[in-house]
Design a protein around this motif. Structure first.
Motif, PDB file in Angstrom:
ATOM      1  N   VAL B 342       0.842  -1.196   0.000  1.00  0.00           N
ATOM      2  CA  VAL B 342       0.000   0.000   0.000  1.00  0.00           C
ATOM      3  C   VAL B 342       0.879   1.249   0.000  1.00  0.00           C
ATOM      4  N   ARG B 343       0.621   2.133  -0.964  1.00  0.00           N
ATOM      5  CA  ARG B 343       1.379   3.395  -0.982  1.00  0.00           C
ATOM      6  C   ARG B 343       0.447   4.528  -1.380  1.00  0.00           C
ATOM      7  N   GLU B 344       0.794   5.674  -0.870  1.00  0.00           N
ATOM      8  CA  GLU B 344      -0.042   6.837  -1.133  1.00  0.00           C
ATOM      9  C   GLU B 344       0.200   7.315  -2.564  1.00  0.00           C
ATOM     10  N   HIS B 422      -6.395  10.999   2.358  1.00  0.00           N
ATOM     11  CA  HIS B 422      -5.339  10.444   1.516  1.00  0.00           C
ATOM     12  C   HIS B 422      -5.890   9.382   0.556  1.00  0.00           C
ATOM     13  N   TRP B 423      -5.174   9.224  -0.546  1.00  0.00           N
ATOM     14  CA  TRP B 423      -5.516   8.197  -1.526  1.00  0.00           C
ATOM     15  C   TRP B 423      -4.398   7.164  -1.572  1.00  0.00           C
ATOM     16  N   TYR B 424      -4.797   5.912  -1.726  1.00  0.00           N
ATOM     17  CA  TYR B 424      -3.798   4.839  -1.718  1.00  0.00           C
ATOM     18  C   TYR B 424      -4.054   3.880  -2.881  1.00  0.00           C
ATOM     19  N   ARG B 426      -4.136   0.099  -3.841  1.00  0.00           N
ATOM     20  CA  ARG B 426      -4.245  -1.183  -3.136  1.00  0.00           C
ATOM     21  C   ARG B 426      -3.744  -2.352  -3.986  1.00  0.00           C
TER      22      ARG B 426
END
Lengths: 244, 430
Positions: B342-344, B422-424, B426
């Protein structure tokens, strides 16, 4: 030496005699060669049932002579659709045998189960590093407990790919490597290379909250085949039947 | 006379096993029905029932669990006596009278059947005992014959004594020190030969091995080796021990080895008649052990479960070779989600939905789907309105997120989500 005289050495043993090709001598060597290729491509080749693993896509199986040949390394290449195609293969094999998947941490088993895979017969081997993957693949190929070993492509030395190819050949296990773009060494040892390309996305319902991205339509191209002419392609829908 | 040891709250299996081992001092014949229920055969043992109950109570108290102990001429009478009260004794001939006021649950009938009997006005064992035997058994089947007899205090069930745990182990200690691995393997072969001989004599298979290595500096190293398939095959066990030790390093020279066979199972291995596609379980077990030794982690198999969050819809457990045949469905090609770390990611919105993701234009977008565990306990459910993505989540400490499927201009088909501000990313569909 006349141009047509060089043609027989390239001929497939099952192909018709190429004396007919001599008639087109005037067209030049390249045209004769293309004609011969077309003839070979037109002749359907069917491999023995026990020598192939069906892919769950009948059109693709017809193109591949029944499926992917066992005892080889085959690559599934492309940005989209490779794992979906691989999951179909796994589902076919888990009906009777075990399958090993080398997991770099991105495996999502519920989607595998939806494909029809019997998860009881899937060995999930956690291997994050390239060296661990190579060693795990080595052990699995030597042991012959699985009919298929599925792994993502990792950066390995040429000699390692060659060794894995030899092990796969000796053990009669199919090793499938999924890669966005196969490295040169991997391409060289692969008996079959399939390239998946996204053609269009299938949207079920309306855009937004009431819609579902149901899947996609893929173009699968045979880039290399050890036993027959490469170059054929098929279109495949990858989506839930209910949403197609 | 039989004694019944019954616990309202079943103890942990390990504790229960220890307690039964201790109860061997009261009677050598113990039937282990389940954790929390056992019968002791007291025939031929000196002392009256009251003294035997007192002795049993003394042992159960040592384990700190509240047990009710009763005595009776058969199992149902002893169980009824324990049910009535701790220390109750049912004398021969009084079984039916003791059972009469007790509930039907004592017979371990399925709850649905008890409910049906209750609707027919049968709530106590006396009601059941009064029913005519023939019509009752015809109405409720063959099992009803046994219930009817038990309600009348007649118990024809056999007493099945528990098997005593057999300790199979071997050890070797030398005067000198071992620094060469071949010497260790030679010693291991000797120990395994003794262990496997013992296993064969007992008609058992080992489900696990435990190797204790004693070192010259007084340290010890322990290796537990669970086996995918229980076996008594010496070569297989040796192979697995060898791969387990392949990556091991010791701080000092080895002076002793102790090998123990655990999780003993009855001997013999299941064989199928049509075995062309059967795998050799020993080969599978050796491969699993080899992979574990090389990778450091075990080979797993996945299981799915119902959950809200994608990452909680599955779990892994150690791989075990299963011989059960399953109904396999026709394979269906569906998009496979690959879970990425998972990363922004940067996301720009237009009209409330993602327009660019990671600086790429969104071609198709579906969603949002609100994923919120414990949603029913928060105000998120009030009015049935889904809050807009800009609405701060986490009210009443509920962690919710809005998930979207997007297709980007380069053909990437991704699952993204919005949590808080925030947006991630997946995962991607491949």
């Amino acid at each position: 030496m006349p141009a047509a005289a060089a043609v027989p050495s390239l001929c497939h043993p099952d192909a018709e005699p190429v004396e007919a090709a001599a008639g087109v001598e005037s067209k030049g060597r390249r045209e004769s060669f293309e004609l011969l290729k077309a003839r070979l491509a037109a002749k359907p080749v069917t491999l023995p049932v026990e020598a192939v693993v069906p892919t769950a896509v009948p059109e693709l199986d017809a193109l591949l002579g029944g499926g992917l040949p066992v005892g080889t390394i085959s690559t599934l290449e492309g940005e989209t659709g490779c794992w979906s195609l691989a999951a179909g293969l796994v589902a076919t094999i888990t009906r009777r045998s075990l399958v090993a998947i080398l997991d770099d941490g991105s495996l999502y088993p519920p989607a595998l189960a939806e494909t029809g895979i019997s998860l009881e017969r899937v060995l999930v081997v956690p291997a994050r590093r390239a060296l661990a993957m190579a060693r795990a693949a080595d052990i699995l190929l030597r042991s012959r407990i699985c009919r298929l070993v599925l792994m993502p492509a990792v950066a390995l030395r040429d000699a390692v790919w060659e060794r894995l190819a030899k092990l796969a050949h000796r053990s009669g296990v199919l090793l499938i490597v999924v890669a966005a773009r196969a490295a040169a060494a991997l391409s060289a040892v692969a008996a079959v290379r399939l390239h998946c390309a996204l053609i269009r996305v299938i949207v079920h319902g309306r855009r937004g909250l009431w819609g579902t991205l149901a899947g996609f339509e893929l173009g699968i191209n045979v880039r290399k085949h050890k036993h027959m002419m490469a170059g054929g392609s098929v279109r495949v829908r990858v989506a839930h039947v209910a949403l197609r | 006379m039989l004694l019944c040891v019954s616990a309202a709250n079943p103890p942990a299996p390990e504790l229960w096993e220890e307690m039964l081992d201790a109860l061997d001092a009261v009677s050598p014949l113990i039937e282990d029905v389940r954790p929390g229920l056992a019968f002791l055969d007291m025939h031929g043992i000196a002392g009256d029932a009251r003294a035997q109950i007192a002795q049993t109570q003394g042992i159960s108290i040592r384990f700190g669990s509240a047990m009710q102990i009763g005595a009776g001429p058969n199992k149902i009478a002893a169980q009824a006596a324990a049910y009535v009260g701790d220390g109750t004794i049912c004398e021969p001939g009084l079984e039916r009278a003791l059972l009469a006021p007790l509930p039907l649950t004592l017979l371990e009938i399925e709850p649905e059947t008890i409910e049906r009997l209750r609707l027919l006005g049968i709530e106590k064992l006396r009601d059941l005992a009064r029913l005519p035997y023939g019509p009752f058994t015809r109405r409720f089947g063959a099992a009803a014959a046994s219930w009817h007899e038990l309600a009348r205090g007649i118990d024809r069930r056999s007493f099945i004594p528990r098997a005593h745990a057999v300790a199979i182990e071997a050890s070797i200690f030398g005067e000198g020190r071992v620094t060469d691995e071949t010497q260790v393997f030679f010693a291991l072969r000797m120990l395994l030969a003794r262990i496997c001989t013992d296993l064969e004599r007992c008609g058992k298979r080992a489900g696990a091995l435990r190797l204790a290595v004693e070192l010259e500096d007084a340290g010890t190293c322990g290796f537990d080796l669970p086996l995918a398939t229980p076996t008594a095959h010496e070569r297989t066990l040796f192979e697995m021990l060898r791969v387990k030790l392949e990556n091991a390093t010791f701080t000092a020279a080895i002076v002793g080895l102790r090998l123990q066979a655990l999780q003993l199972e009855e001997g013999g291995e299941a064989q199928t008649l049509f075995c062309a596609d059967d795998l050799d379980p020993q080969r599978v077990a050796v491969t699993l052990a080899r992979l574990e030794a090389v990778l450091g982690g075990g080979v797993a198999r996945a299981k799915t479960r119902e959950a809200y969050l994608l990452e909680e819809r599955f779990f892994y457990e150690p791989f075990k070779l299963s011989r059960t045949t399953q109904q396999c469905h026709q394979p269906e090609l569906i998009p496979q989600l690959r879970l990425l770390e998972v990363r922004e990611i940067p996301v720009e919105l237009r009209a409330g939905e993602p327009a660019t993701v990671n600086r790429q234009t969104v071609r198709e977008c579906t969603g949002p789907w609100r994923i919120a565990e414990r949603w029913h306990s928060s105000n998120l459910a009030l009015g049935g309105v889904i809050p807009s993505p800009s609405t701060p989540l986490g009210v009443n400490s509920v962690e919710g997120r809005d998930e979207y499927d997007v297709v980007l201009e380069d053909g990437t088909f991704a699952r993204i989500y919005h949590q808080g501000s925030h947006w991630y990313l997946r995962g991607v569909y491949e």
